[in-house]
Design a protein around this motif. Structure first.
Motif, PDB file in Angstrom:
ATOM      1  N   GLU A 147       0.828  -1.204   0.000  1.00 55.88           N
ATOM      2  CA  GLU A 147       0.000   0.000   0.000  1.00 55.88           C
ATOM      3  C   GLU A 147       0.866   1.260   0.000  1.00 55.88           C
ATOM      4  O   GLU A 147       0.573   2.239  -0.688  1.00 55.88           O
ATOM      5  CB  GLU A 147      -0.923   0.002   1.222  1.00 55.88           C
ATOM      6  N   GLU A 148       1.936   1.212   0.788  1.00 59.18           N
ATOM      7  CA  GLU A 148       2.848   2.357   0.859  1.00 59.18           C
ATOM      8  C   GLU A 148       3.533   2.592  -0.480  1.00 59.18           C
ATOM      9  O   GLU A 148       3.670   3.739  -0.927  1.00 59.18           O
ATOM     10  CB  GLU A 148       3.886   2.102   1.948  1.00 59.18           C
ATOM     11  N   GLU A 149       3.949   1.507  -1.116  1.00 58.15           N
ATOM     12  CA  GLU A 149       4.604   1.643  -2.416  1.00 58.15           C
ATOM     13  C   GLU A 149       3.659   2.249  -3.448  1.00 58.15           C
ATOM     14  O   GLU A 149       4.052   3.131  -4.226  1.00 58.15           O
ATOM     15  CB  GLU A 149       5.083   0.269  -2.893  1.00 58.15           C
ATOM     16  N   VAL A 150       2.430   1.788  -3.444  1.00 57.17           N
ATOM     17  CA  VAL A 150       1.449   2.292  -4.408  1.00 57.17           C
ATOM     18  C   VAL A 150       1.127   3.756  -4.135  1.00 57.17           C
ATOM     19  O   VAL A 150       1.105   4.590  -5.043  1.00 57.17           O
ATOM     20  CB  VAL A 150       0.164   1.437  -4.359  1.00 57.17           C
ATOM     21  N   LYS A 151       0.898   4.080  -2.869  1.00 58.16           N
ATOM     22  CA  LYS A 151       0.512   5.444  -2.483  1.00 58.16           C
ATOM     23  C   LYS A 151       1.593   6.458  -2.821  1.00 58.16           C
ATOM     24  O   LYS A 151       1.310   7.567  -3.290  1.00 58.16           O
ATOM     25  CB  LYS A 151       0.201   5.498  -0.988  1.00 58.16           C
ATOM     26  N   HIS A 152       2.856   6.107  -2.598  1.00 56.35           N
ATOM     27  CA  HIS A 152       3.956   7.061  -2.780  1.00 56.35           C
ATOM     28  C   HIS A 152       4.782   6.782  -4.027  1.00 56.35           C
ATOM     29  O   HIS A 152       5.859   7.366  -4.197  1.00 56.35           O
ATOM     30  CB  HIS A 152       4.855   7.046  -1.538  1.00 56.35           C
ATOM     31  N   ASN A 153       4.271   5.901  -4.887  1.00 52.49           N
ATOM     32  CA  ASN A 153       4.946   5.593  -6.148  1.00 52.49           C
ATOM     33  C   ASN A 153       6.392   5.156  -5.922  1.00 52.49           C
ATOM     34  O   ASN A 153       7.323   5.619  -6.592  1.00 52.49           O
ATOM     35  CB  ASN A 153       4.903   6.803  -7.091  1.00 52.49           C
ATOM     36  N   LEU A 154       6.569   4.237  -4.962  1.00 50.99           N
ATOM     37  CA  LEU A 154       7.891   3.715  -4.647  1.00 50.99           C
ATOM     38  C   LEU A 154       8.119   2.406  -5.405  1.00 50.99           C
ATOM     39  O   LEU A 154       7.179   1.645  -5.628  1.00 50.99           O
ATOM     40  CB  LEU A 154       8.020   3.451  -3.141  1.00 50.99           C
ATOM     41  N   PRO A 155       9.354   2.128  -5.785  1.00 48.69           N
ATOM     42  CA  PRO A 155       9.628   0.847  -6.463  1.00 48.69           C
ATOM     43  C   PRO A 155       9.497  -0.315  -5.488  1.00 48.69           C
ATOM     44  O   PRO A 155       9.727  -0.167  -4.289  1.00 48.69           O
ATOM     45  CB  PRO A 155      11.074   1.012  -6.929  1.00 48.69           C
ATOM     46  N   MET A 156       9.125  -1.480  -6.018  1.00 43.47           N
ATOM     47  CA  MET A 156       9.093  -2.672  -5.185  1.00 43.47           C
ATOM     48  C   MET A 156      10.522  -3.029  -4.787  1.00 43.47           C
ATOM     49  O   MET A 156      11.466  -2.813  -5.547  1.00 43.47           O
ATOM     50  CB  MET A 156       8.444  -3.842  -5.924  1.00 43.47           C
ATOM     51  N   LYS A 157      10.689  -3.552  -3.580  1.00 43.24           N
ATOM     52  CA  LYS A 157      12.017  -3.904  -3.105  1.00 43.24           C
ATOM     53  C   LYS A 157      12.614  -5.019  -3.953  1.00 43.24           C
ATOM     54  O   LYS A 157      11.903  -5.866  -4.502  1.00 43.24           O
ATOM     55  CB  LYS A 157      11.944  -4.349  -1.639  1.00 43.24           C
ATOM     56  N   SER A 158      13.929  -4.999  -4.042  1.00 34.93           N
ATOM     57  CA  SER A 158      14.621  -6.011  -4.830  1.00 34.93           C
ATOM     58  C   SER A 158      14.592  -7.362  -4.117  1.00 34.93           C
ATOM     59  O   SER A 158      14.440  -7.434  -2.901  1.00 34.93           O
ATOM     60  CB  SER A 158      16.078  -5.588  -5.059  1.00 34.93           C
ATOM     61  N   LEU A 167       9.747 -16.823  -7.217  1.00 32.18           N
ATOM     62  CA  LEU A 167       8.600 -15.945  -7.440  1.00 32.18           C
ATOM     63  C   LEU A 167       8.143 -15.914  -8.888  1.00 32.18           C
ATOM     64  O   LEU A 167       7.134 -15.295  -9.202  1.00 32.18           O
ATOM     65  CB  LEU A 167       8.936 -14.522  -6.982  1.00 32.18           C
ATOM     66  N   GLU A 168       8.868 -16.576  -9.762  1.00 30.93           N
ATOM     67  CA  GLU A 168       8.497 -16.599 -11.171  1.00 30.93           C
ATOM     68  C   GLU A 168       7.080 -17.144 -11.347  1.00 30.93           C
ATOM     69  O   GLU A 168       6.334 -16.710 -12.224  1.00 30.93           O
ATOM     70  CB  GLU A 168       9.496 -17.460 -11.963  1.00 30.93           C
ATOM     71  N   ASN A 169       6.707 -18.073 -10.463  1.00 26.57           N
ATOM     72  CA  ASN A 169       5.361 -18.654 -10.540  1.00 26.57           C
ATOM     73  C   ASN A 169       4.281 -17.709 -10.028  1.00 26.57           C
ATOM     74  O   ASN A 169       3.098 -17.989 -10.190  1.00 26.57           O
ATOM     75  CB  ASN A 169       5.312 -19.947  -9.717  1.00 26.57           C
ATOM     76  N   PHE A 170       4.707 -16.582  -9.415  1.00 25.70           N
ATOM     77  CA  PHE A 170       3.722 -15.699  -8.787  1.00 25.70           C
ATOM     78  C   PHE A 170       3.828 -14.257  -9.296  1.00 25.70           C
ATOM     79  O   PHE A 170       3.288 -13.337  -8.683  1.00 25.70           O
ATOM     80  CB  PHE A 170       3.935 -15.703  -7.264  1.00 25.70           C
ATOM     81  N   LYS A 171       4.520 -14.062 -10.416  1.00 26.31           N
ATOM     82  CA  LYS A 171       4.784 -12.703 -10.878  1.00 26.31           C
ATOM     83  C   LYS A 171       3.508 -11.931 -11.205  1.00 26.31           C
ATOM     84  O   LYS A 171       3.482 -10.704 -11.091  1.00 26.31           O
ATOM     85  CB  LYS A 171       5.723 -12.718 -12.090  1.00 26.31           C
ATOM     86  N   ASP A 172       2.440 -12.646 -11.574  1.00 27.07           N
ATOM     87  CA  ASP A 172       1.183 -11.965 -11.862  1.00 27.07           C
ATOM     88  C   ASP A 172       0.507 -11.455 -10.594  1.00 27.07           C
ATOM     89  O   ASP A 172      -0.358 -10.574 -10.639  1.00 27.07           O
ATOM     90  CB  ASP A 172       0.229 -12.901 -12.606  1.00 27.07           C
ATOM     91  N   LEU A 173       0.916 -11.995  -9.431  1.00 34.71           N
ATOM     92  CA  LEU A 173       0.298 -11.612  -8.165  1.00 34.71           C
ATOM     93  C   LEU A 173       1.026 -10.463  -7.484  1.00 34.71           C
ATOM     94  O   LEU A 173       0.436  -9.714  -6.711  1.00 34.71           O
ATOM     95  CB  LEU A 173       0.269 -12.808  -7.208  1.00 34.71           C
ATOM     96  N   LEU A 174       2.332 -10.330  -7.750  1.00 37.11           N
ATOM     97  CA  LEU A 174       3.166  -9.411  -6.985  1.00 37.11           C
ATOM     98  C   LEU A 174       2.692  -7.955  -7.002  1.00 37.11           C
ATOM     99  O   LEU A 174       2.791  -7.272  -5.984  1.00 37.11           O
ATOM    100  CB  LEU A 174       4.618  -9.489  -7.468  1.00 37.11           C
ATOM    101  N   PRO A 175       2.185  -7.427  -8.106  1.00 34.21           N
ATOM    102  CA  PRO A 175       1.759  -6.024  -8.080  1.00 34.21           C
ATOM    103  C   PRO A 175       0.515  -5.764  -7.230  1.00 34.21           C
ATOM    104  O   PRO A 175       0.209  -4.627  -6.905  1.00 34.21           O
ATOM    105  CB  PRO A 175       1.470  -5.717  -9.555  1.00 34.21           C
ATOM    106  N   LYS A 176      -0.200  -6.819  -6.864  1.00 35.56           N
ATOM    107  CA  LYS A 176      -1.419  -6.641  -6.100  1.00 35.56           C
ATOM    108  C   LYS A 176      -1.117  -6.234  -4.662  1.00 35.56           C
ATOM    109  O   LYS A 176      -0.060  -6.540  -4.126  1.00 35.56           O
ATOM    110  CB  LYS A 176      -2.255  -7.928  -6.096  1.00 35.56           C
ATOM    111  N   VAL A 177      -2.068  -5.534  -4.044  1.00 33.28           N
ATOM    112  CA  VAL A 177      -1.926  -5.189  -2.632  1.00 33.28           C
ATOM    113  C   VAL A 177      -2.296  -6.391  -1.781  1.00 33.28           C
ATOM    114  O   VAL A 177      -1.492  -6.900  -0.993  1.00 33.28           O
ATOM    115  CB  VAL A 177      -2.792  -3.972  -2.262  1.00 33.28           C
ATOM    116  N   LEU A 178      -3.519  -6.879  -1.950  1.00 35.83           N
ATOM    117  CA  LEU A 178      -3.973  -8.048  -1.208  1.00 35.83           C
ATOM    118  C   LEU A 178      -3.942  -9.270  -2.114  1.00 35.83           C
ATOM    119  O   LEU A 178      -4.567  -9.294  -3.166  1.00 35.83           O
ATOM    120  CB  LEU A 178      -5.397  -7.835  -0.678  1.00 35.83           C
ATOM    121  N   ILE A 179      -3.175 -10.281  -1.693  1.00 33.08           N
ATOM    122  CA  ILE A 179      -3.081 -11.525  -2.454  1.00 33.08           C
ATOM    123  C   ILE A 179      -3.906 -12.584  -1.744  1.00 33.08           C
ATOM    124  O   ILE A 179      -3.559 -13.039  -0.652  1.00 33.08           O
ATOM    125  CB  ILE A 179      -1.618 -11.991  -2.572  1.00 33.08           C
TER     126      ILE A 179
END
Length: 421
Positions: A147-158, A167-179
Motif C-alpha cells: 500500500e505504501e509503495e502504491v501510495k507514494h509511487n515507490l519501487p518494489m524492493k529487490s 517468485l516466477e510462478n507468482f509474478k502476476d500476483l506481486l503487483p497486487k496489494v492483497l493476495i
C-alpha cells in the motif's frame, strides 16, 4: 507395492513431507516451506481435492522421484546444499519427526499413494494481510508495505536471484496489494474438515496470521471436533490478540500445545522503526497476558540479524533473557543491501567486537549462535550494495516521517565511510 517402506527414510532422495503434509502459499500448493519452485497446482484454478488427487501428474511424478531417486528434485536444492555442507536439512528434520508415519502410507502397483491424508499443515497461508511494514520484508509478504509503495509511487524492493526464481510462478500476483490464495475460501474449510481427523500439527502464516479471520475459523473447526491435541505454531508480530469477537487467549486456553515465535528485532522505538508501526507497549502487554492466562504456551523471540540491529539487538537479547524468553537468531541473507555481508570490513570488525564483548554477560548457550552469525557476516563481501541500503532507508524515512540516524546513531559512521568510498 513398495516393500520395506521404512528403508526410504535412510536414503538421500526421500522426504516424507509430500506424502503427509500440505503447504498453501500465495495461491500455490507447493512441497514445503523451503521449496516454492515446484507448484503442484493453483488454488484459484483447481480445488485442493483435485490438486492432491492421483490425477495430478506433477504431484505423482514429484513423489515418484522421492521414492525412486537417485537424488532429490532440483527444486529441493536448499536441502541438498544443507546436507552437502553438513547442516541438517529441512528434509532430514521432518523425516525424523514424521518418519513413523511411513508405515501408514499405502501405495498401488505403480507406486502411487492410494490415499492422501494431511497430518501436518506446513503453512496455511490465506492472504498477505499484515498490519506492519517491516523494512526488510518484500511487499508480497505485507499489504501495508505494498500500500505504501502504491501510495507514494515507490519501487518494489529487490529480491535475490533465488527469490526471483521462486517468485516466477507468482509474478502476476506481486503487483497486487492483497493476495488472496482462494477465490472461494470454503474450498479450504471443506478440505481441512475432510482431513481434520489426521491433522496433528498446523503452522499458521501470513502476513500476520492473528489478524486473519480464516485463522480463527480453522481454530473453531478444530474445537468443534474436539481436536484440542493439535499442535499450533505461529510466527507473529504479536501486536494483536483479538479480531472482531475472537480472542486468541480464550481459544488457546483450550489447546494443549502452542508454539509462538514472536518477531522482534530491537527494543522499543528501534523495533518500531524496523517493524513500523509496532507498538512496544502493546507487544509487552500481550506477552504478559499470554504468560498469565496461558502459561502452557511456548514463547520464543526470533530476531533477524541485519544492518539495522547489528548493535541494537544486544539490548533486546538482554531484555528477553532477563524475562527468561528464549531467543532465536536468524541471519538475514536477503535483501543483500540489508545483510551484514554488505558492511565494510572496518564496520564488520566493530560489530564483531560489540558482540564478543556482549558474550561476557550473555548465557553460554547463546555463544554458538552469536559466533555463527558473525562467521556468516565475514564469509562474504557484498559491500557494493551498501549504497542501496541507505537509499532504501531514506526513501522510507521520507514517507514515514522517521529518521535512520536519530534511531540508530551508530550507523552515521557507516554512512560517512560509504560516501568516502
Amino acid at each position: 507395492m513398495i516393500s520395506n517402506k521404512k528403508r526410504l527414510l535412510d536414503t538421500e532422495h526421500f522426504c516424507i513431507l509430500p506424502f503427509v503434509s500440505s503447504r498453501i502459499w500465495h495461491t500455490a500448493v507447493v512441497p514445503c516451506c523451503v521449496n516454492h519452485e515446484t507448484v503442484f497446482g493453483r488454488t484459484t484454478e483447481e480445488s485442493l481435492e483435485e490438486i492432491y488427487s492421483n490425477d495430478n501428474s506433477i504431484l505423482k511424478d514429484f513423489r515418484k522421484q522421492m521414492i525412486n531417486g537417485p537424488k532429490l528434485s532440483e527444486s529441493c536444492q536448499r536441502c541438498t546444499d544443507c546436507e552437502r555442507s553438513g547442516v541438517k536439512s529441512y528434509r532430514q528434520v521432518n523425516n525424523e519427526k514424521y518418519g513413523h508415519l511411513i508405515n501408514e502410507l499405502d501405495f498401488d502397483d505403480q507406486g502411487n499413494l492410494t490415499e492422501f491424508k494431511v497430518h501436518m499443515w506446513d503453512g496455511v497461508g490465506y492472504t498477505n494481510l499484515c498490519n506492519l511494514k517491516c523494512r526488510m520484508c518484500h511487499s508480497y509478504l505485507s499489504t501495508t508495505n505494498r500500500e505504501e509503495e502504491v501510495k507514494h509511487n515507490l519501487p518494489m524492493k529487490s529480491v535475490s536471484i533465488i527469490q526471483k526464481k521462486q517468485l516466477e510462478n507468482f509474478k502476476d500476483l506481486l503487483p497486487k496489494v492483497l493476495i488472496n490464495s482462494f477465490d472461494n475460501i470454503e474450498d479450504l474449510y471443506n478440505f481441512f474438515y475432510d482431513h481434520i481427523d489426521t491433522t496433528k500439527e498446523i503452522k499458521f502464516e501470513g502476513g500476520e496470521p492473528l489478524i486473519m479471520e480464516e485463522h480463527y475459523k480453522l481454530l473453531m473447526l478444530l474445537l468443534d471436533q474436539g481436536k484440542t491435541d493439535v499442535i499450533l505454531n505461529y510466527p507473529t508480530n504479536l501486536t494483536k490478540l483479538k479480531l472482531k469477537d475472537y480472542d486468541c487467549i480464550e481459544l488457546w486456553k483450550q489447546f494443549k500445545q502452542i508454539n509462538i515465535c514472536v518477531s522482534l528485532d530491537a527494543f522499543d522505538l528501534q523495533n518500531r522503526y524496523i517493524r513500523h508501526p509496532a507498538d512496544w507497549t502493546q507487544i509487552v502487554s500481550n506477552l504478559e497476558r499470554i504468560r498469565k492466562e496461558c502459561p502452557h504456551v511456548n514463547l520464543t523471540v526470533q530476531t533477524t540479524i541485519q544492518i539495522l540491529n547489528s548493535f541494537a539487538a544486544t539490548k533486546l537479547h538482554k531484555w528477553a533473557t532477563d524475562l527468561e524468553l528464549p531467543v532465536n537468531f536468524v541471519f538475514l541473507k536477503y535483501p543483500l543491501n540489508m545483510s551484514l555481508t554488505s558492511l565494510s570490513i572496518e564496520y564488520k570488525n566493530k560489530v564483531k567486537q560489540h558482540w564478543n564483548e556482549y558474550k561476557i554477560q550473555a548465557p553460554i548457550h547463546t555463544h554458538k549462535d552469536i559466533d555463527g552469525f558473525l562467521k556468516m557476516m565475514e564469509a562474504e563481501d557484498t559491500s557494493e550494495t551498501l549504497g542501496e541500503f541507505f537509499t532504501l532507508m531514506k526513501e522510507r524515512d521520507r514517507v514515514r516521517s522517521e529518521n535512520l540516524f536519530e534511531t540508530f546513531p551508530e550507523l552515521i559512521e557507516l554512512d560517512k565511510n560509504d560516501k568516502r568510498n
